[in-house]
Design an enzyme around this catalytic site. Structure first.
Site, PDB file in Angstrom:
ATOM      1  N   SER A  11      47.481  18.640  23.605  1.00  0.00           N
ATOM      2  CA  SER A  11      47.963  19.454  22.490  1.00  0.00           C
ATOM      3  C   SER A  11      48.997  20.440  23.030  1.00  0.00           C
ATOM      4  O   SER A  11      49.897  20.040  23.784  1.00  0.00           O
ATOM      5  CB  SER A  11      46.798  20.176  21.808  1.00  0.00           C
ATOM      6  OG  SER A  11      47.240  20.866  20.656  1.00  0.00           O
ATOM      7  N   HIS A  38      48.585  16.238  19.564  1.00  0.00           N
ATOM      8  CA  HIS A  38      48.683  16.970  18.304  1.00  0.00           C
ATOM      9  C   HIS A  38      50.159  17.122  17.954  1.00  0.00           C
ATOM     10  O   HIS A  38      50.926  17.733  18.708  1.00  0.00           O
ATOM     11  CB  HIS A  38      48.042  18.352  18.428  1.00  0.00           C
ATOM     12  CG  HIS A  38      46.547  18.293  18.484  1.00  0.00           C
ATOM     13  ND1 HIS A  38      45.766  19.411  18.630  1.00  0.00           N
ATOM     14  CD2 HIS A  38      45.678  17.254  18.384  1.00  0.00           C
ATOM     15  CE1 HIS A  38      44.486  19.064  18.639  1.00  0.00           C
ATOM     16  NE2 HIS A  38      44.416  17.759  18.502  1.00  0.00           N
ATOM     17  N   ASP A 130      39.215  19.980  20.454  1.00  0.00           N
ATOM     18  CA  ASP A 130      39.371  18.557  20.164  1.00  0.00           C
ATOM     19  C   ASP A 130      39.301  17.752  21.462  1.00  0.00           C
ATOM     20  O   ASP A 130      39.932  18.100  22.455  1.00  0.00           O
ATOM     21  CB  ASP A 130      40.713  18.324  19.462  1.00  0.00           C
ATOM     22  CG  ASP A 130      40.818  16.940  18.839  1.00  0.00           C
ATOM     23  OD1 ASP A 130      39.783  16.247  18.755  1.00  0.00           O
ATOM     24  OD2 ASP A 130      41.928  16.565  18.418  1.00  0.00           O
TER      25      ASP A 130
END
Length: 558
Positions: A11, A38, A130
């Site tokens: 991310s 992401h 995540d």
């Protein structure tokens, strides 16, 4: 030869880490790499172009139905969720903006389910949590997991969450992750296990039995009757981590390192769980099962439920929340006892705390999150009202005494780890523990096949069964046999005449009339000798004759 598939999650700050990882990877590892980053759903991604300069491997943005190929890098497109099935990549539209978007968890969990021990997971720089549940799923499936060292990550949230959860095998900078991936890919065992390997080859069977003995000595748990495929997968995982290529070498290693036995034990016990897992099952719980349980209940009678193999408590708390919602205004006046048990003391401690990461509660609706959870630093905690409904304790389902007079047993995805001998014993225990017409819920991969005399289907689709009322008393084999203990018939020899022993006869008369009744039993609870009149405490059970203590003891003492 099947190739390994590496799922990479990143991310914020992840681009630089991905470039470092790919630059350090040889172009011919024989592995496939899938990057889930992401991305801004409203903008075109430049990832494919930026990463192509970091590796000689082809770098491709995923299109629906694209097969995964070795020595290739696949990139998730923006505004999509990526999964894998039968080695083919599948795209679905991203969920509503208000929902929690966890694309890394989603892909890694699908990868673990699809590839098993041929899956690997890497978490690089990123905020939030995540990827934690996805790495746990890969580790449970027999794969190897990595997280970026926080000292080299621009954002530490994602790698730190995975490490704290205990689901990371290697914590390294991106360059060293690449080298370790290449090394692991050359191990002769990794990724080559079939989904259900047969019995161990003769040259390994003895070593496996010795490893089981060491495990039992260190933990008190006997894994002899667990599925060979599961245990074998976990042992191979540990061998790969320690660069050991021969089972006899690993046996030597565990003999010399007790900490490795403890690590293997926790590896064997790791299970994938989550809140409201398989939502259709919880729909059936509220629509069919709970109304059956509440029907004809006398005022003040407690509702008793049991979740064996509860892991870190998500299943037990999910049932508690569902019951609380179903009772509505009646909840305060209905006593509830939900017992969660597991063989892992570490899992039980986490269940009692009732504290979970953002990633762990991603499957919980916002309304339930608001009503039944309290925000804490780094996650959420179950509210005290729900925690007070649940009691957690360590229990070895194979040998410890069960609960009784239960309305419901939810044992989902536990029996799949057990071999036939243990499976049969546990199903008899469940039948004993339930009230008449009590309910048994199993996982989607489990069934009552072979036990239709004990249970009948209530909801075929979601594996819900009702207890049949039959006369039986299960054998609770509280200690597992330690080898061949079959009682062999004696050689046919003519017995010499029995001589009268005055002293023994006097002792017998005194013991029969004046001493407390008793008996002598062996370690398997087989009665060897009676002393005095034990009839008030023992009685033969119907069926095949047995001297097993727990089959002979009267129900009020069982």
């Amino acid at each position: 030869m099947p190739h390994l598939t590496v799922g990479i999650g990143a991310s914020a700050g992840g681009l630089e880490a991905c470039q470092q990882l790919l630059k350090s990877l040889p172009p011919d590892t024989g592995m496939a790499f899938v990057l889930v980053q992401h991305l801004d759903p409203a903008h075109e991604s430049m990832l494919t172009k930026l990463l192509s300069s970091a590796t000689k491997m082809p770098v491709t943005e995923v299109k629906e139905g694209m097969p995964v190929e070795a020595n290739h890098v696949f990139i998730i497109p923006p505004n999509a969720t990526l999964g894998i099935r039968n080695g083919v990549l599948h795209l679905t539209a991203r969920g509503e903006p208000a929902s929690r978007h966890m694309p890394i968890d989603y892909f890694l969990r699908s990868l673990a389910e699809d590839q098993g021990s041929r899956a690997m997971g890497v978490i690089l720089s990123g905020a939030a949590t995540d990827g934690t549940l996805g790495l746990k799923a890969i580790k449970a499936g027999g794969g190897i997991t990595f997280a970026q060292d926080e000292k080299t990550a621009k954002y530490t949230g994602m790698p730190r969450s995975a490490v704290v959860a205990g689901c990371v095998d290697f914590v390294l900078p991106p360059e060293r992750i690449a080298r370790e991936l290449a090394r692991v890919g050359l191990h002769p065992y990794v990724g080559l296990l079939p989904a259900e390997p047969g019995p161990p080859p003769p040259e390994e069977d003895g070593d496996l039995r010795k490893i089981f003995l060491h495990l039992r000595s260190a933990t008190g748990v006997d894994f002899t009757h667990y599925k060979y495929s599961t245990i074998r997968r976990r042992i191979v995982r540990r061998m790969v981590l320690h660069k050991i290529e021969d089972l006899s070498q690993y046996l030597k290693y565990v003999r010399e390192n007790r900490s490795e036995l403890e690590a293997l034990y926790e590896d064997i016990l790791i299970h994938v769980t989550g809140f409201f897992r398989e939502p259709e099952t919880f729909d059936e719980l509220k629509e069919v099962v709970l109304p059956m349980i509440l029907r004809n209940r006398t005022p003040g009678e407690p509702i008793r439920m049991w979740v064996p193999g509860c892991s870190t408590g998500e299943e037990a708390y999910s049932i508690a929340i569902s019951l609380f919602e179903h009772l509505g205004d009646r909840a305060a006046g209905v006593p509830v006892q939900i017992f969660g048990t597991d063989i892992s003391e570490l899992a039980i401690e986490r269940a009692r705390a009732g504290t979970y990461t953002d990633s762990s509660v991603s499957g919980v609706s916002r309304d339930r999150l608001r009503r039944f959870f309290v925000k804490t630093e780094g996650g959420y905690q179950i509210t005290k009202t729900i925690r007070d409904m649940c009691v957690f304790a360590r229990q070895d389902l194979a040998k410890d005494p069960p609960f009784s007079r239960l309305d419901l047993i939810s044992c989902r995805n536990v029996l799949i780890y057990m071999g036939p001998v243990l499976h049969k014993r546990v199903m008899a225990i469940f039948h004993y523990a339930l009230k008449p017409a009590g309910i048994l819920m199993l996982g989607k991969a489990e069934s009552i096949s072979g036990f239709s005399d004990l249970f009948m289907p209530v909801g075929r689709k979601h594996k819900t069964y009702s207890k049949k009322s039959i006369e039986m008393r299960p054998v609770f084999d509280l200690t597992a046999p330690t080898g061949d203990q079959t009682i062999k018939a004696p050689v046919d020899k003519r017995e010499p005449p029995v001589k009268f022993d005055l002293q023994k006869e006097a002792d017998r008369i005194v013991a029969a009339h004046y001493a407390p009744a008793g008996f002598i039993a062996n370690e398997n609870l087989q009665i060897l000798h009676f002393r005095g009149n034990a009839a008030p405490f023992l009685s033969p059970s119907p069926g095949e004759a047995s001297l097993n203590l727990l089959r002979m003891v009267r129900p009020e003492f069982a």
